[in-house]
Motif scaffolding. Structure first.
Motif, PDB file in Angstrom:
ATOM      1  N   ILE A  89      54.671  45.284  23.771  1.00  0.00           N
ATOM      2  CA  ILE A  89      55.150  46.567  24.304  1.00  0.00           C
ATOM      3  C   ILE A  89      54.152  47.158  25.293  1.00  0.00           C
ATOM      4  CG2 ILE A  89      55.543  48.985  23.648  1.00  0.00           C
ATOM      5  CD1 ILE A  89      56.973  47.912  21.150  1.00  0.00           C
ATOM      6  N   SER A  90      52.869  47.078  24.958  1.00  0.00           N
ATOM      7  CA  SER A  90      51.843  47.656  25.838  1.00  0.00           C
ATOM      8  C   SER A  90      51.846  46.997  27.210  1.00  0.00           C
ATOM      9  CB  SER A  90      50.461  47.521  25.196  1.00  0.00           C
ATOM     10  OG  SER A  90      50.158  46.154  24.945  1.00  0.00           O
ATOM     11  N   GLU A  91      52.114  45.710  27.224  1.00  0.00           N
ATOM     12  CA  GLU A  91      52.152  44.973  28.499  1.00  0.00           C
ATOM     13  C   GLU A  91      53.363  45.394  29.332  1.00  0.00           C
ATOM     14  OE1 GLU A  91      53.170  40.410  29.459  1.00  0.00           O
ATOM     15  OE2 GLU A  91      51.277  40.656  28.353  1.00  0.00           O
ATOM     16  N   ILE A  92      54.504  45.582  28.675  1.00  0.00           N
ATOM     17  CA  ILE A  92      55.725  45.997  29.373  1.00  0.00           C
ATOM     18  C   ILE A  92      55.558  47.398  29.957  1.00  0.00           C
ATOM     19  CG2 ILE A  92      58.150  46.656  29.041  1.00  0.00           C
ATOM     20  CD1 ILE A  92      58.339  44.387  26.975  1.00  0.00           C
ATOM     21  N   THR A  93      55.054  48.334  29.141  1.00  0.00           N
ATOM     22  CA  THR A  93      54.935  49.714  29.617  1.00  0.00           C
ATOM     23  C   THR A  93      53.886  49.851  30.715  1.00  0.00           C
ATOM     24  OG1 THR A  93      53.415  50.263  27.806  1.00  0.00           O
ATOM     25  CG2 THR A  93      55.762  50.698  27.461  1.00  0.00           C
ATOM     26  N   ALA A  94      52.803  49.075  30.627  1.00  0.00           N
ATOM     27  CA  ALA A  94      51.776  49.126  31.681  1.00  0.00           C
ATOM     28  C   ALA A  94      52.352  48.617  33.009  1.00  0.00           C
ATOM     29  CB  ALA A  94      50.564  48.287  31.282  1.00  0.00           C
ATOM     30  N   GLU A  95      53.115  47.545  32.928  1.00  0.00           N
ATOM     31  CA  GLU A  95      53.706  46.960  34.131  1.00  0.00           C
ATOM     32  C   GLU A  95      54.749  47.886  34.748  1.00  0.00           C
ATOM     33  OE1 GLU A  95      55.295  42.585  35.077  1.00  0.00           O
ATOM     34  OE2 GLU A  95      56.634  43.669  33.710  1.00  0.00           O
ATOM     35  N   THR A  96      55.658  48.381  33.924  1.00  0.00           N
ATOM     36  CA  THR A  96      56.749  49.198  34.456  1.00  0.00           C
ATOM     37  C   THR A  96      56.255  50.571  34.926  1.00  0.00           C
ATOM     38  OG1 THR A  96      57.299  49.815  32.175  1.00  0.00           O
ATOM     39  CG2 THR A  96      58.595  48.052  33.177  1.00  0.00           C
ATOM     40  N   THR A  97      55.206  51.082  34.291  1.00  0.00           N
ATOM     41  CA  THR A  97      54.609  52.341  34.760  1.00  0.00           C
ATOM     42  C   THR A  97      54.052  52.161  36.167  1.00  0.00           C
ATOM     43  OG1 THR A  97      54.058  53.105  32.529  1.00  0.00           O
ATOM     44  CG2 THR A  97      52.785  54.040  34.349  1.00  0.00           C
ATOM     45  N   GLN A  98      53.363  51.061  36.397  1.00  0.00           N
ATOM     46  CA  GLN A  98      52.808  50.817  37.736  1.00  0.00           C
ATOM     47  C   GLN A  98      53.914  50.579  38.754  1.00  0.00           C
ATOM     48  OE1 GLN A  98      49.445  51.241  38.331  1.00  0.00           O
ATOM     49  NE2 GLN A  98      50.280  51.328  40.418  1.00  0.00           N
ATOM     50  N   TRP A  99      54.972  49.894  38.343  1.00  0.00           N
ATOM     51  CA  TRP A  99      56.128  49.715  39.239  1.00  0.00           C
ATOM     52  C   TRP A  99      56.637  51.081  39.696  1.00  0.00           C
ATOM     53  CZ3 TRP A  99      59.636  45.821  36.051  1.00  0.00           C
ATOM     54  CH2 TRP A  99      59.120  44.534  36.191  1.00  0.00           C
ATOM     55  N   TYR A 100      56.777  51.966  38.729  1.00  0.00           N
ATOM     56  CA  TYR A 100      57.306  53.298  39.029  1.00  0.00           C
ATOM     57  C   TYR A 100      56.398  54.030  40.015  1.00  0.00           C
ATOM     58  CZ  TYR A 100      59.206  57.982  38.110  1.00  0.00           C
ATOM     59  OH  TYR A 100      59.766  59.224  38.225  1.00  0.00           O
ATOM     60  N   LEU A 101      55.110  54.010  39.754  1.00  0.00           N
ATOM     61  CA  LEU A 101      54.164  54.700  40.634  1.00  0.00           C
ATOM     62  C   LEU A 101      54.193  54.112  42.038  1.00  0.00           C
ATOM     63  CD1 LEU A 101      51.144  55.111  38.185  1.00  0.00           C
ATOM     64  CD2 LEU A 101      52.698  56.898  38.992  1.00  0.00           C
ATOM     65  N   ASP A 102      54.259  52.802  42.134  1.00  0.00           N
ATOM     66  CA  ASP A 102      54.291  52.146  43.446  1.00  0.00           C
ATOM     67  C   ASP A 102      55.573  52.489  44.201  1.00  0.00           C
ATOM     68  OD1 ASP A 102      51.862  51.001  42.843  1.00  0.00           O
ATOM     69  OD2 ASP A 102      52.688  49.031  42.317  1.00  0.00           O
ATOM     70  N   ASP A 103      56.704  52.449  43.501  1.00  0.00           N
ATOM     71  CA  ASP A 103      57.993  52.716  44.161  1.00  0.00           C
ATOM     72  C   ASP A 103      58.107  54.172  44.597  1.00  0.00           C
ATOM     73  OD1 ASP A 103      58.611  50.091  43.738  1.00  0.00           O
ATOM     74  OD2 ASP A 103      60.028  50.437  42.101  1.00  0.00           O
ATOM     75  N   MET A 104      57.622  55.097  43.775  1.00  0.00           N
ATOM     76  CA  MET A 104      57.696  56.512  44.152  1.00  0.00           C
ATOM     77  C   MET A 104      56.726  56.826  45.294  1.00  0.00           C
ATOM     78  SD  MET A 104      60.176  57.401  42.337  1.00  0.00           S
ATOM     79  CE  MET A 104      60.749  55.724  42.030  1.00  0.00           C
ATOM     80  N   ALA A 105      55.584  56.144  45.312  1.00  0.00           N
ATOM     81  CA  ALA A 105      54.643  56.323  46.427  1.00  0.00           C
ATOM     82  C   ALA A 105      55.269  55.839  47.726  1.00  0.00           C
ATOM     83  CB  ALA A 105      53.347  55.563  46.147  1.00  0.00           C
ATOM     84  N   ALA A 106      56.089  54.787  47.644  1.00  0.00           N
ATOM     85  CA  ALA A 106      56.772  54.268  48.833  1.00  0.00           C
ATOM     86  C   ALA A 106      57.771  55.270  49.389  1.00  0.00           C
ATOM     87  CB  ALA A 106      57.476  52.955  48.499  1.00  0.00           C
ATOM     88  N   LEU A 107      58.199  56.236  48.558  1.00  0.00           N
ATOM     89  CA  LEU A 107      59.113  57.290  49.003  1.00  0.00           C
ATOM     90  C   LEU A 107      58.355  58.535  49.465  1.00  0.00           C
ATOM     91  CD1 LEU A 107      61.915  57.153  46.284  1.00  0.00           C
ATOM     92  CD2 LEU A 107      61.611  55.752  48.328  1.00  0.00           C
ATOM     93  N   GLY A 108      57.032  58.443  49.508  1.00  0.00           N
ATOM     94  CA  GLY A 108      56.227  59.560  49.983  1.00  0.00           C
ATOM     95  C   GLY A 108      55.961  60.629  48.944  1.00  0.00           C
ATOM     96  N   ALA A 109      56.187  60.322  47.665  1.00  0.00           N
ATOM     97  CA  ALA A 109      55.956  61.313  46.610  1.00  0.00           C
ATOM     98  C   ALA A 109      54.485  61.319  46.214  1.00  0.00           C
ATOM     99  CB  ALA A 109      56.824  61.004  45.395  1.00  0.00           C
TER     100      ALA A 109
END
Length: 457
Positions: A89-109
């Motif tokens: 679980i820790s591996e999944i949440t760490a990965e998906t959290t970073q995905w989220y941060l990267d994708d939202m940064a790509a939208l200028g947030a």
């Protein structure tokens, strides 16, 4: 100082925003459950509240705003994904959290000031649950702890429905450990194969709603200014947050405390239809980025519709946004930012009228105020360096000379066939062709593809 007005979901009217402390304006926004990629609907509140965050900092000062957005990293969906994949679980949440941060940064947030994870606040959740039990607002049974909905007389004020209406119109879990069908879970037992923490009620994990109440209290205090999120969270999540937070802070009778202003963005559709995998119109933010849609274009399309209205994502809107942004980036290339337009600030201060703000950007571009356009667009999170140089580096000057020379010869020979051929090739490559008495101007437009211009010179 600029007067900000916001539509308060709790009172159902637009109100003048008066912060508790102008030197520390506090906002909490519900974040994602991190088990997969964020779809474009998940991104809408991120962009909406990013703009509100920017407005608040513009009005009250960059260092006088505290913005919190959480991550839910303990949830049954995450547990199911771990069981399916065999991954920790820790591996999944760490990965998906970073995905989220990267994708939202790509939208200028911009990243919020605090991004707490639920698993970091288990002790605070347990303490809040203990207070609710001690005061008679919650009860423990069979390893579960549940909130007594009918013990809080203001329940339903946010959604505007009575408890009995909710029971009649909603799917409520009927379970032997519940005193009332509407009672909701604060704590539940965990088997050995699931995440769990020791508590007075046995090894278990928190319910979904308690986490936001505990994190908001810890980081912003028992009462703060703004709570935001998608309209789909209004009931039951936000309704439950209010109930448990008010009861835990001694405001059960007056229904006060917790958040003073509630903002909810409406949902997103795709080409006029509800987004659905079965309809084939389900897109994650990463899907669009990988298809070559710039994050700035996604952001522009989102901001073109008021947050309180349903938003329709269409290919046409994306193409129009791309063409507009290319023009604006060409106009502001190498320009130093000037002053932010007062009219743009006024539009945003009027309940985040982002469509009106974009109309002001069009006006600034129309009169050639590149410095004002750049500063004002930056306030909306557009035309920033962080969003990359996807629209820069396009030099069409040689093609402008070619078309101008060809047109001059055609004016003498009266044969415009070659002019039409060149113009058609340029348009096919995604170039906007402007011809006037003053000369020829070429601008990269939506879908610009430089490869299609090979062989034209």
């Amino acid at each position: 100082m600029t007067t900000i007005k916001l539509h308060n979901s709790k009172t159902r009217k637009k109100e003048v925003f008066r912060p508790i402390d102008p030197n520390n304006v506090r906002m909490y926004v519900c974040g994602p459950t991190v088990y997969d990629r964020a779809h474009i609907g998940n991104a809408r509140p991120v962009v909406v509240f990013d703009v509100l965050n920017r407005l608040l900092r513009h009005v009250y000062g960059e260092t006088h705003v505290t913005y919190v957005r959480n991550f839910t990293d303990v949830d049954d969906k995450i547990n199911a994904r771990a069981a399916e994949s065999g991954r920790p679980i820790s591996e999944i949440t760490a990965e998906t959290t970073q995905w989220y941060l990267d994708d939202m940064a790509a939208l200028g947030a911009r990243e919020p000031d605090f991004m707490p994870r639920a698993t970091q606040y288990i002790p605070q959740m347990i303490a809040m649950i203990e207070t609710l039990i001690a005061d008679g607002f919650a009860y423990a049974k069979d390893g579960h702890v549940l909130f007594r909905v009918r013990a809080y007389k203001h329940y339903g004020a946010l959604s505007g429905r009575s408890v009995d209406d909710m029971i009649a119109g909603a799917r409520v879990e009927v379970a032997p450990y519940k005193e009332d069908p509407m009672d909701f879970v604060l704590w539940k037992p965990s088997s050995d194969d699931l995440p769990g923490w020791e508590s007075p009620w046995g090894r278990g994990r928190p319910g979904w709603h308690i986490e936001c109440s505990a994190m908001a209290k810890d980081l912003l205090g028992e009462t703060f200014d703004i709570h935001g999120g998608g309209n789909d969270l209004q009931f039951p999540h936000h309704e439950n947050e209010i109930a448990q937070s008010c009861c835990a802070s001694g405001h059960a009778e007056d229904g006060g405390g917790f958040a003073n202003y509630w903002l909810h963005n409406e949902m997103l559709q795709v080409e006029g239809k509800k987004m659905s995998k079965s309809l084939g119109n389900f897109f994650t933010v990463r899907d669009l980025l990988d298809q070559g849609v710039p994050g700035e274009v996604i952001r522009f399309v989102f901001l073109s519709t008021h947050y309180g209205k349903p938003m329709d994502w269409t290919a046409k809107k994306a193409a129009e946004a791309e063409a507009t942004l290319r023009k604006w980036r060409t106009l502001t290339d190498g320009v130093e930012a000037g002053q932010v337009s007062e009219a743009l600030v006024a539009a945003l201060a009027d309940d985040l009228n982002t469509a009106g703000a974009i109309a002001e950007l069009h006006k600034l571009a129309g009169v050639g105020d590149a410095a004002g356009l750049l500063a004002s667009a930056n306030m909306l999170g557009l035309l920033t360096g962080e969003l990359g140089d996807w629209a820069k580096g396009v030099d069409l000057s040689a093609y402008e000379v070619l078309l101008a020379d060809t047109r001059a010869k055609a004016m003498e020979s009266k044969d415009f066939s070659e002019v039409d051929r060149i113009k058609s090739a340029l348009v096919e490559a995604g170039v906007e062709v402007r011809m006037s008495k003053a000369g020829v101007e070429l601008l990269p437009a939506a879908g610009f593809d430089a490869a299609k211009l090979e062989g034209l010179l």
